[in-house]
Design a protein around this motif. Structure first.
Motif, PDB file in Angstrom:
ATOM      1  N   THR A  25       6.343  -5.899   8.636  1.00 34.34           N
ATOM      2  CA  THR A  25       6.769  -5.652   7.160  1.00 34.34           C
ATOM      3  C   THR A  25       6.091  -6.874   6.271  1.00 34.34           C
ATOM      4  O   THR A  25       5.809  -6.564   5.001  1.00 34.34           O
ATOM      5  CB  THR A  25       8.309  -6.366   6.900  1.00 34.34           C
ATOM      6  N   PHE A  28       3.066  -4.736   5.599  1.00 34.27           N
ATOM      7  CA  PHE A  28       3.420  -3.893   4.681  1.00 34.27           C
ATOM      8  C   PHE A  28       3.350  -4.044   3.381  1.00 34.27           C
ATOM      9  O   PHE A  28       2.886  -3.540   2.353  1.00 34.27           O
ATOM     10  CB  PHE A  28       4.694  -3.119   5.134  1.00 34.27           C
ATOM     11  N   TYR A  29       3.983  -5.567   2.937  1.00 35.21           N
ATOM     12  CA  TYR A  29       3.983  -5.949   1.732  1.00 35.21           C
ATOM     13  C   TYR A  29       2.568  -6.101   1.161  1.00 35.21           C
ATOM     14  O   TYR A  29       2.245  -5.930  -0.088  1.00 35.21           O
ATOM     15  CB  TYR A  29       4.825  -7.205   1.391  1.00 35.21           C
ATOM     16  N   LEU A  32       1.181  -2.713   0.417  1.00 31.81           N
ATOM     17  CA  LEU A  32       1.935  -2.319  -1.016  1.00 31.81           C
ATOM     18  C   LEU A  32       1.226  -2.825  -2.150  1.00 31.81           C
ATOM     19  O   LEU A  32       0.771  -2.095  -3.147  1.00 31.81           O
ATOM     20  CB  LEU A  32       3.066  -2.709  -0.929  1.00 31.81           C
ATOM     21  N   ASN A  35      -2.657  -2.070  -3.030  1.00 29.73           N
ATOM     22  CA  ASN A  35      -2.882  -0.860  -3.389  1.00 29.73           C
ATOM     23  C   ASN A  35      -2.081  -0.400  -4.585  1.00 29.73           C
ATOM     24  O   ASN A  35      -2.541   0.528  -5.414  1.00 29.73           O
ATOM     25  CB  ASN A  35      -2.650   0.251  -2.177  1.00 29.73           C
ATOM     26  N   TYR A  36      -0.731  -1.037  -4.845  1.00 23.88           N
ATOM     27  CA  TYR A  36      -0.158  -0.632  -6.042  1.00 23.88           C
ATOM     28  C   TYR A  36       0.439  -1.829  -6.527  1.00 23.88           C
ATOM     29  O   TYR A  36       1.482  -2.399  -6.491  1.00 23.88           O
ATOM     30  CB  TYR A  36       1.087   0.060  -5.772  1.00 23.88           C
ATOM     31  N   LEU A  39       3.859  -2.679  -8.532  1.00 25.41           N
ATOM     32  CA  LEU A  39       4.880  -2.932  -7.956  1.00 25.41           C
ATOM     33  C   LEU A  39       5.390  -4.188  -7.851  1.00 25.41           C
ATOM     34  O   LEU A  39       6.669  -4.767  -7.667  1.00 25.41           O
ATOM     35  CB  LEU A  39       5.148  -2.300  -6.616  1.00 25.41           C
ATOM     36  N   GLN A  94       8.798   6.432  -5.835  1.00 26.10           N
ATOM     37  CA  GLN A  94       8.158   5.354  -5.098  1.00 26.10           C
ATOM     38  C   GLN A  94       8.186   5.299  -3.594  1.00 26.10           C
ATOM     39  O   GLN A  94       7.661   4.477  -2.977  1.00 26.10           O
ATOM     40  CB  GLN A  94       8.707   3.938  -5.967  1.00 26.10           C
ATOM     41  N   ILE A  97       5.213   6.307  -1.520  1.00 30.23           N
ATOM     42  CA  ILE A  97       4.336   5.215  -1.602  1.00 30.23           C
ATOM     43  C   ILE A  97       4.761   4.055  -0.388  1.00 30.23           C
ATOM     44  O   ILE A  97       3.854   3.624   0.440  1.00 30.23           O
ATOM     45  CB  ILE A  97       4.208   4.793  -2.994  1.00 30.23           C
ATOM     46  N   VAL A  98       6.004   3.808  -0.375  1.00 29.49           N
ATOM     47  CA  VAL A  98       6.535   2.943   0.574  1.00 29.49           C
ATOM     48  C   VAL A  98       6.380   3.351   2.053  1.00 29.49           C
ATOM     49  O   VAL A  98       5.880   2.632   2.886  1.00 29.49           O
ATOM     50  CB  VAL A  98       8.059   2.478   0.378  1.00 29.49           C
ATOM     51  N   GLN A 100       4.121   5.768   3.165  1.00 32.06           N
ATOM     52  CA  GLN A 100       2.583   5.580   3.574  1.00 32.06           C
ATOM     53  C   GLN A 100       2.317   4.261   3.912  1.00 32.06           C
ATOM     54  O   GLN A 100       1.641   4.164   5.149  1.00 32.06           O
ATOM     55  CB  GLN A 100       1.769   6.013   2.286  1.00 32.06           C
ATOM     56  N   MET A 101       2.651   3.194   3.088  1.00 29.52           N
ATOM     57  CA  MET A 101       2.193   1.870   3.335  1.00 29.52           C
ATOM     58  C   MET A 101       2.994   1.351   4.899  1.00 29.52           C
ATOM     59  O   MET A 101       2.335   0.554   5.459  1.00 29.52           O
ATOM     60  CB  MET A 101       2.503   0.842   2.361  1.00 29.52           C
TER      61      MET A 101
END
Length: 414
Positions: A25, A28-29, A32, A35-36, A39, A94, A97-98, A100-101
């Motif tokens: 995780t 992951f953040y 995230l 790339n975005y 958010l 959204q 997107i979550v 995928q990441m």
């Protein structure tokens, strides 16, 4: 629905998630936000820096994997998270997107152990879980907007009054700038406050419990100023609210949300336990129940360092004096000389089991508590030792959901 093979693959990853969940995780953040970056406007940056959000997500992913064949087991947690998502403004678009990441993070952290078969199973499982969230949140968005006085997204509110409650807590009385009606709420719920602070690259959103009873022409939030402590920076948002937001200024609020709510149909005694600023939802519950069910026995217990930081004491004292069914107790661990001279507290030190047994006549009651995590761990273990049924224990985390079983529970600090 997931097929049996997918379910078995997901369950086989539970031991791996137990070990590597937080690393996944965390990555992951990182993925995230790189790339975005837009958010970042939805997330509490302090919780990210302290690792709270990563741990909460790791626990949620682990629970989903553990109960993948019986997702109804995690539905209460889904509804709690969905309430937060609705108050933040999380949208269905959204979720892909979550997903995928998250899959990319699993692959990066686990390496060759994350086979195509495992990743495919997790993609299928994530699709099902995301679908549950999207469906639940759609109903919440609709209910929030269509209720009397309700609205979508954020609405402008003017600070009608700003009241200093203690050395560290200030209340803001908020009325809609458009002059319209406001939605009611359940005692224990919160609103999200969205702030654009000059010089800050991102929008900041924080949740604050509503600290007055529903049915008023205003919402009240009571904010603790979080100044710099050892190994912890100052609370940027709380300091900004205390120092920069005054009467006449405008704040943007979500409609009330939250799953930590008072069961008003229960006729048994009600025990409200709070530590520090955790009293805010408890005061809302107390103010509500003395009117809604004036015959119901209430035991209100608040713990604080001393009277200088104890907010809303006069309000609670006044309610207790007007309603004989309310018993009000104060516990200070560092009382001042003034507290001693005024006899402003009932116990010095901490809330412990021998004392609770003296002031609470029965375990056949509804118990609600809120406060700093160490305080909540102590209350949770103490109530269990008292013999309180798990179904009668209710609590609220300020921030990402954690576990009251995760650390040693013998730390009675606040």
């Amino acid at each position: 629905m997931l097929n049996d093979k997918t379910i078995q693959i997901i369950k086989s990853t539970v031991p791996v998630l137990e070990i590597h969940g937080t690393a996944i995780t965390k990555r992951f953040y990182e993925l995230l936000f790189s790339n975005y970056p837009e958010l970042l406007n939805l997330f509490n940056h302090a919780n990210q820096r302290q690792g709270k959000q990563q741990t909460a997500l790791a626990n949620a992913v682990y629970a989903a994997a553990l109960h993948i064949d019986k997702l109804e087991m995690i539905l209460p947690a889904v509804k709690q998270i969905a309430q937060k998502h609705r108050s933040l403004g999380v949208k269905p678009e959204q979720y892909p997107i979550v997903g995928q990441m998250l899959l990319k993070a699993i692959k990066e952290v686990l390496g060759d152990a994350a086979t195509d078969e495992i990743l495919g199973a997790w993609a299928d499982a994530y699709g099902v879980i995301a679908g549950v969230f999207i469906e639940v949140e759609a109903g919440m968005y609709q209910a929030a907007e269509q209720q009397e006085g309700g609205w979508a997204d954020y609405r402008a509110f003017r600070v009608e009054r700003k009241i200093v409650e203690s050395e560290v807590i200030t209340s803001f009385y908020l009325v809609p700038q458009d002059g319209g009606a406001i939605a009611t709420f359940e005692p224990g719920q919160y609103v999200s406050v969205k702030l654009d602070i000059p010089g800050e690259a991102n929008t900041h959103i924080r949740q604050y419990s509503l600290s007055d009873a529903p049915g008023k022409p205003y919402y009240r939030i009571s904010v603790k100023r979080e100044d710099t402590l050892q190994n912890r920076p100052a609370g940027k948002i709380s300091v900004y609210l205390h120092e920069q937001i005054g009467e006449g200024d405008v704040l943007h609020l979500s409609a009330p949300a939250g799953a930590f709510t008072l069961d008003q149909q229960d006729e048994r005694p009600l025990v409200l336990l709070s530590g520090g600023v955790g009293l805010t939802p408890m005061v809302s519950m107390l103010k509500t129940i003395v009117t809604a069910n004036p015959k119901r026995r209430v035991i209100f217990i608040h713990a604080a360092q001393n009277g200088d930081v104890h907010a809303m004491k006069q309000q609670v004292d006044a309610l207790a004096s007007l309603h004989p069914q309310v018993s009000n107790y104060v516990v200070y661990d560092k009382p001042t000389m003034n507290d001693r001279s005024l006899q402003a507290f009932d116990k010095e030190g901490y809330i412990d089991l021998p004392w609770l047994k003296k002031v609470i006549p029965t375990t056949n009651a509804a118990f609600y508590f809120c406060g700093p995590v160490p305080f909540m761990r102590m209350m949770n273990s103490t109530l269990k030792e008292f013999g309180v049924d798990a179904a009668d224990i209710h609590y609220e985390f300020f921030g990402p959901a954690g576990s009251l079983e995760a650390e040693t529970e013998a730390q009675p600090q606040r």
